[in-house]
Design a protein around this motif. Structure first.
Motif, PDB file in Angstrom:
ATOM      1  N   HIS A   1       6.372  10.208  -9.062  1.00 14.05           N
ATOM      2  CA  HIS A   1       6.586  10.725  -7.711  1.00 14.05           C
ATOM      3  C   HIS A   1       6.932   9.526  -6.827  1.00 14.05           C
ATOM      4  CE1 HIS A   1       6.050  13.642  -4.387  1.00 14.05           C
ATOM      5  NE2 HIS A   1       5.748  12.558  -3.687  1.00 14.05           N
ATOM      6  N   LEU A   2       7.926   9.679  -5.971  1.00 13.38           N
ATOM      7  CA  LEU A   2       8.371   8.598  -5.093  1.00 13.38           C
ATOM      8  C   LEU A   2       7.985   8.919  -3.656  1.00 13.38           C
ATOM      9  CD1 LEU A   2      10.006   5.990  -4.523  1.00 13.38           C
ATOM     10  CD2 LEU A   2      12.038   7.446  -4.315  1.00 13.38           C
ATOM     11  N   THR A   3       7.316   7.953  -3.010  1.00 11.76           N
ATOM     12  CA  THR A   3       6.986   8.067  -1.589  1.00 11.76           C
ATOM     13  C   THR A   3       7.656   6.921  -0.840  1.00 11.76           C
ATOM     14  OG1 THR A   3       4.845   9.101  -2.053  1.00 11.76           O
ATOM     15  CG2 THR A   3       5.145   8.112   0.117  1.00 11.76           C
ATOM     16  N   VAL A   4       8.553   7.242   0.073  1.00  9.60           N
ATOM     17  CA  VAL A   4       9.240   6.255   0.901  1.00  9.60           C
ATOM     18  C   VAL A   4       8.708   6.371   2.320  1.00  9.60           C
ATOM     19  CG1 VAL A   4      11.449   5.417   1.758  1.00  9.60           C
ATOM     20  CG2 VAL A   4      11.295   6.371  -0.549  1.00  9.60           C
ATOM     21  N   VAL A   5       8.164   5.264   2.840  1.00  8.47           N
ATOM     22  CA  VAL A   5       7.691   5.214   4.223  1.00  8.47           C
ATOM     23  C   VAL A   5       8.695   4.387   5.012  1.00  8.47           C
ATOM     24  CG1 VAL A   5       5.805   4.591   5.763  1.00  8.47           C
ATOM     25  CG2 VAL A   5       5.302   5.372   3.434  1.00  8.47           C
ATOM     26  N   TYR A   6       9.443   5.068   5.889  1.00  9.86           N
ATOM     27  CA  TYR A   6      10.547   4.403   6.592  1.00  9.86           C
ATOM     28  C   TYR A   6      10.158   4.136   8.040  1.00  9.86           C
ATOM     29  CZ  TYR A   6      15.289   3.023   7.707  1.00  9.86           C
ATOM     30  OH  TYR A   6      16.392   2.303   8.088  1.00  9.86           O
ATOM     31  N   PHE A   7      10.432   2.899   8.487  1.00 10.94           N
ATOM     32  CA  PHE A   7      10.138   2.472   9.849  1.00 10.94           C
ATOM     33  C   PHE A   7      11.422   2.455  10.681  1.00 10.94           C
ATOM     34  CE2 PHE A   7       6.645   0.909   7.377  1.00 10.94           C
ATOM     35  CZ  PHE A   7       5.539   0.910   8.224  1.00 10.94           C
TER      36      PHE A   7
ATOM     37  N   PHE B   1       1.670   2.823  -7.503  1.00 14.14           N
ATOM     38  CA  PHE B   1       2.336   1.543  -7.698  1.00 14.14           C
ATOM     39  C   PHE B   1       2.945   1.140  -6.371  1.00 14.14           C
ATOM     40  CE2 PHE B   1       6.502  -0.498  -9.303  1.00 14.14           C
ATOM     41  CZ  PHE B   1       5.992  -1.762  -9.105  1.00 14.14           C
ATOM     42  N   PHE B   2       2.359   0.095  -5.752  1.00 14.33           N
ATOM     43  CA  PHE B   2       2.907  -0.430  -4.502  1.00 14.33           C
ATOM     44  C   PHE B   2       4.119  -1.294  -4.840  1.00 14.33           C
ATOM     45  CE2 PHE B   2      -1.602  -0.335  -2.506  1.00 14.33           C
ATOM     46  CZ  PHE B   2      -1.492   1.040  -2.386  1.00 14.33           C
ATOM     47  N   CYS B   3       5.276  -0.898  -4.331  1.00 15.85           N
ATOM     48  CA  CYS B   3       6.528  -1.519  -4.751  1.00 15.85           C
ATOM     49  C   CYS B   3       7.370  -1.885  -3.537  1.00 15.85           C
ATOM     50  CB  CYS B   3       7.291  -0.554  -5.663  1.00 15.85           C
ATOM     51  SG  CYS B   3       8.774  -1.239  -6.425  1.00 15.85           S
TER      52      CYS B   3
ATOM     53  N   THR C   1     -11.634   3.735  -1.371  1.00  9.49           N
ATOM     54  CA  THR C   1     -13.034   3.298  -1.369  1.00  9.49           C
ATOM     55  C   THR C   1     -13.183   1.891  -0.821  1.00  9.49           C
ATOM     56  OG1 THR C   1     -13.565   4.711  -3.262  1.00  9.49           O
ATOM     57  CG2 THR C   1     -15.053   2.857  -2.833  1.00  9.49           C
ATOM     58  N   ILE C   2     -12.223   1.016  -1.175  1.00 10.72           N
ATOM     59  CA  ILE C   2     -12.328  -0.375  -0.750  1.00 10.72           C
ATOM     60  C   ILE C   2     -11.836  -0.572   0.682  1.00 10.72           C
ATOM     61  CG2 ILE C   2     -10.075  -1.348  -1.361  1.00 10.72           C
ATOM     62  CD1 ILE C   2     -11.664  -3.534  -2.902  1.00 10.72           C
ATOM     63  N   GLY C   3     -11.252   0.478   1.261  1.00 16.52           N
ATOM     64  CA  GLY C   3     -10.856   0.409   2.665  1.00 16.52           C
ATOM     65  C   GLY C   3      -9.382   0.172   2.911  1.00 16.52           C
ATOM     66  N   GLY C   4      -8.566   0.112   1.854  1.00 15.24           N
ATOM     67  CA  GLY C   4      -7.138  -0.078   2.028  1.00 15.24           C
ATOM     68  C   GLY C   4      -6.799  -1.417   2.662  1.00 15.24           C
ATOM     69  N   PHE C   5      -5.622  -1.486   3.260  1.00 19.15           N
ATOM     70  CA  PHE C   5      -5.167  -2.720   3.911  1.00 19.15           C
ATOM     71  C   PHE C   5      -5.836  -2.871   5.273  1.00 19.15           C
ATOM     72  CE2 PHE C   5      -1.649  -1.978   0.959  1.00 19.15           C
ATOM     73  CZ  PHE C   5      -1.494  -3.248   0.419  1.00 19.15           C
TER      74      PHE C   5
ATOM     75  N   GLY D   1       2.599   0.673   6.153  1.00 19.95           N
ATOM     76  CA  GLY D   1       3.386   1.625   5.388  1.00 19.95           C
ATOM     77  C   GLY D   1       2.703   2.059   4.102  1.00 19.95           C
ATOM     78  N   LEU D   2       2.074   1.122   3.396  1.00 14.69           N
ATOM     79  CA  LEU D   2       1.384   1.467   2.151  1.00 14.69           C
ATOM     80  C   LEU D   2       0.132   2.299   2.416  1.00 14.69           C
ATOM     81  CD1 LEU D   2       1.808  -1.933   0.263  1.00 14.69           C
ATOM     82  CD2 LEU D   2       3.019   0.208  -0.183  1.00 14.69           C
ATOM     83  N   ASN D   3      -0.569   2.003   3.505  1.00 16.02           N
ATOM     84  CA  ASN D   3      -1.722   2.831   3.884  1.00 16.02           C
ATOM     85  C   ASN D   3      -1.298   4.275   4.134  1.00 16.02           C
ATOM     86  OD1 ASN D   3      -3.920   1.129   3.692  1.00 16.02           O
ATOM     87  ND2 ASN D   3      -3.813   0.446   5.821  1.00 16.02           N
TER      88      ASN D   3
END
Length: 542
Positions: free
Chosen positions: A304-310, A364-366, A444-448, A348-350
């Motif tokens: 699955h592809l997720t694109v976060v565009y700014f 997979f953070f890419c 769980t670890i709180g993300g970025f 964006g990754l969050n």
């Protein structure tokens, strides 16, 4: 164990049978070659009616002697070759017998069940005998040498410089610090409490007391590791007011392999959510989607592809590229999230991680400049486990193709640039942006941490949070993950220190040491070539 012993016994019988057959073959060849050769059609010398002089018989004898010398030389060569084969077979048989006895004593691969301390001690001593400690090893070339690294009480001088890139440093890694402290303490124990067989004389201090060495008397040491045997240490101690040195050799032998676990991993249903933060750079995204189509849609088919565009500029182009892929490949497993704000990779990754609403998933953070293979996607699945492991692969970063392939009219296609050579790229071991981890671990670890400022700071901060936690961090270079070169711009708004670091990073990503040297000395090289051409033309005219 009985089945293994039966197999070894059967192999031993076959080796003995082979040795007997070889011996018979040697004897048969010897008898065959030594038998006199006759020709039924040739006349015998001395037959009535034919006159043979003395010269004839001398020539005949000389010819026969040369013939038998040639055959004898050939036989010796064959016998020597057979002896060598016999020796090799004997060594194989001895090795099988040793394995059989090792298996019986429980010191084999899975032999940690009933082994006695005596058996283990014998195995460890055998590791010392096998290592290059007391006698040198015959090596094929200089590339087979295992070099030492040297150290003092405060510094380590290293060939493999690691992440710090320092040829000389204080040991940063805890395991290395603890190792060297333990080794020096062990060396002092050997000197101050010698065994009866140690070759050293008891020395007294100026007042007749026993001389005691301490860590301040340590001068220098060397160590090297043979991966299959152990680590060798050479230590040198000296009192300030004495001329003699004390030399101690220590060896930390590696024990036998022990099975920790054996399991089957089913990755057939493991979906990866590839999250790509993006702003502008639509041409790079089009190239990324070409690789995505080939690897993810046509080969893997579990993506699955997720694109976060700014921002707004370029958004319509990105939508058009995604729609084109959808129509051509019937691919609908993607999500496009639009944020009308300034680009921030961590943000964006969050957002991309939280946009998934179907429960647990491997992420997979890419980046848009990353080229990956189907094999890498499987490595991603194998090295990440929810609640246990996160995967931080080391990317191979490609240099500027205009410099790497300067001798060609145009650089080759991207697919042909994906090679692991020192002049084509380097392992980006200081980069922590590409990672595979499960969504539950990330949340769980709180993300970025959005409070972290600076280029790449959020990646390092997340990486350190995992290092401070209980999860296992798998860090290794992988062959199927490449960072494609792109021009790096150092903004004028940066502080002098940030600008200097940006330029250093740009130089590191631009080309190899040798290629950068060629650029620095380009004028000198061109002058030399001009002189050579002038000299050649002058000689031709003269």
């Amino acid at each position: 164990m009985p089945r293994r012993g039966l197999i070894l016994q059967t192999r031993t019988h076959w080796l003995l049978l082979g040795l007997a057959l070889l011996c018979s073959l040697v004897l048969f060849l010897y008898l065959l070659e030594c038998a006199p050769q006759t020709d039924g059609n040739a006349p015998l010398p001395g037959v009535v009616g034919e006159n043979y002089g003395k010269e004839y018989y001398q020539a005949l004898l000389q010819e026969q002697e040369e013939h038998y010398q040639t055959r004898a030389t050939s036989l010796k060569r064959q016998i020597a070759q057979l002896k060598q084969e016999l020796q090799e077979m004997s060594e194989k048989m001895r090795s099988l017998q040793e394995r059989k006895s090792v298996g019986a004593n429980g010191i084999g691969y899975q032999g940690n069940k009933e082994q006695t301390p005596t058996d283990l001690l014998e195995f460890l001593h055998s590791q010392i005998d096998k290592a290059e400690v007391s006698i040198g090893a015959k090596l094929p070339s200089e590339y087979g040498v295992i070099p030492f690294e040297s150290f003092t009480l405060m510094k380590v001088f290293q060939l493999e410089m690691g992440l710090t890139r320092h040829p000389e440093e204080k040991p940063v890694r805890k395991d290395k610090r603890d190792e060297l402290v333990e080794v020096i303490e062990a060396g002092l124990e050997v000197i101050n409490n010698p065994d009866e067989d140690d070759e050293q004389e008891d020395e007294d201090g100026p007042l007749g007391e026993k001389m005691v060495f301490n860590e301040n008397d340590f001068i220098e040491g060397y160590y090297r590791t043979e991966r299959d045997k152990g680590t060798q240490y050479e230590l040198f101690f000296k009192k300030a007011d004495l001329m003699e040195y004390r030399h101690v050799t220590l060896f930390r032998p590696f024990g036998p392999l022990m099975k920790v676990k054996s399991e089957m991993i089913d990755i057939t249903r493991s979906v990866i959510n590839i999250i790509v933060p993006l702003a502008e750079r639509t041409e790079a995204f089009a190239q990324f989607m070409q690789n995505f189509r080939d690897v993810c849609i046509h080969q893997d088919k579990r993506i699955h592809l997720t694109v976060v565009y700014f921002g707004k500029e370029g958004l319509s182009k990105v939508k058009s590229i995604l729609e084109s892929v959808t129509s051509e490949s019937n691919f609908h497993n993607y999500t496009l999230v639009s944020l009308n704000e300034e680009f921030n990779r961590g943000r964006g990754l969050n957002v991309g991680a939280r946009a998934w609403d179907k429960g647990e998933v491997l992420m997979f953070f890419c980046d848009v400049d990353i080229y990956f293979s189907a094999e890498f996607l499987n490595s991603c699945r194998l090295n990440a486990e929810p609640g246990k492991k996160v995967f931080y692969p080391v990317v191979f970063s490609l240099y500027n193709p205009a410099i790497v392939y300067a001798s060609q009219d145009v650089p080759p296609p991207v697919e042909q640039q994906l090679v692991h050579k020192k002049d084509s790229g380097f392992w980006r071991d200081f980069g922590f942006g590409m990672t595979c981890q499960y969504r539950s671990d990330f949340l769980t670890i709180g993300g970025f941490d959005m409070e972290v400022k600076g280029w790449g700071g959020e990646d390092v901060h997340l990486y350190r949070k995992y290092l401070h936690g209980d999860l296992i961090v798998i860090r290794t270079p992988v062959p199927g993950l490449f960072h494609l070169w792109h021009e790096k711009r150092c903004a004028d708004e940066l502080t002098p220190e940030q600008y200097r670091m940006c330029i250093q990073s740009k130089a590191m990503n631009e080309a190899s040491h040798s290629h950068l040297g060629m650029l620095v000395f380009r004028e000198e090289i061109e002058t030399h070539l001009h002189k050579q051409a002038y000299r050649t033309n002058s000689e031709a005219v003269g």
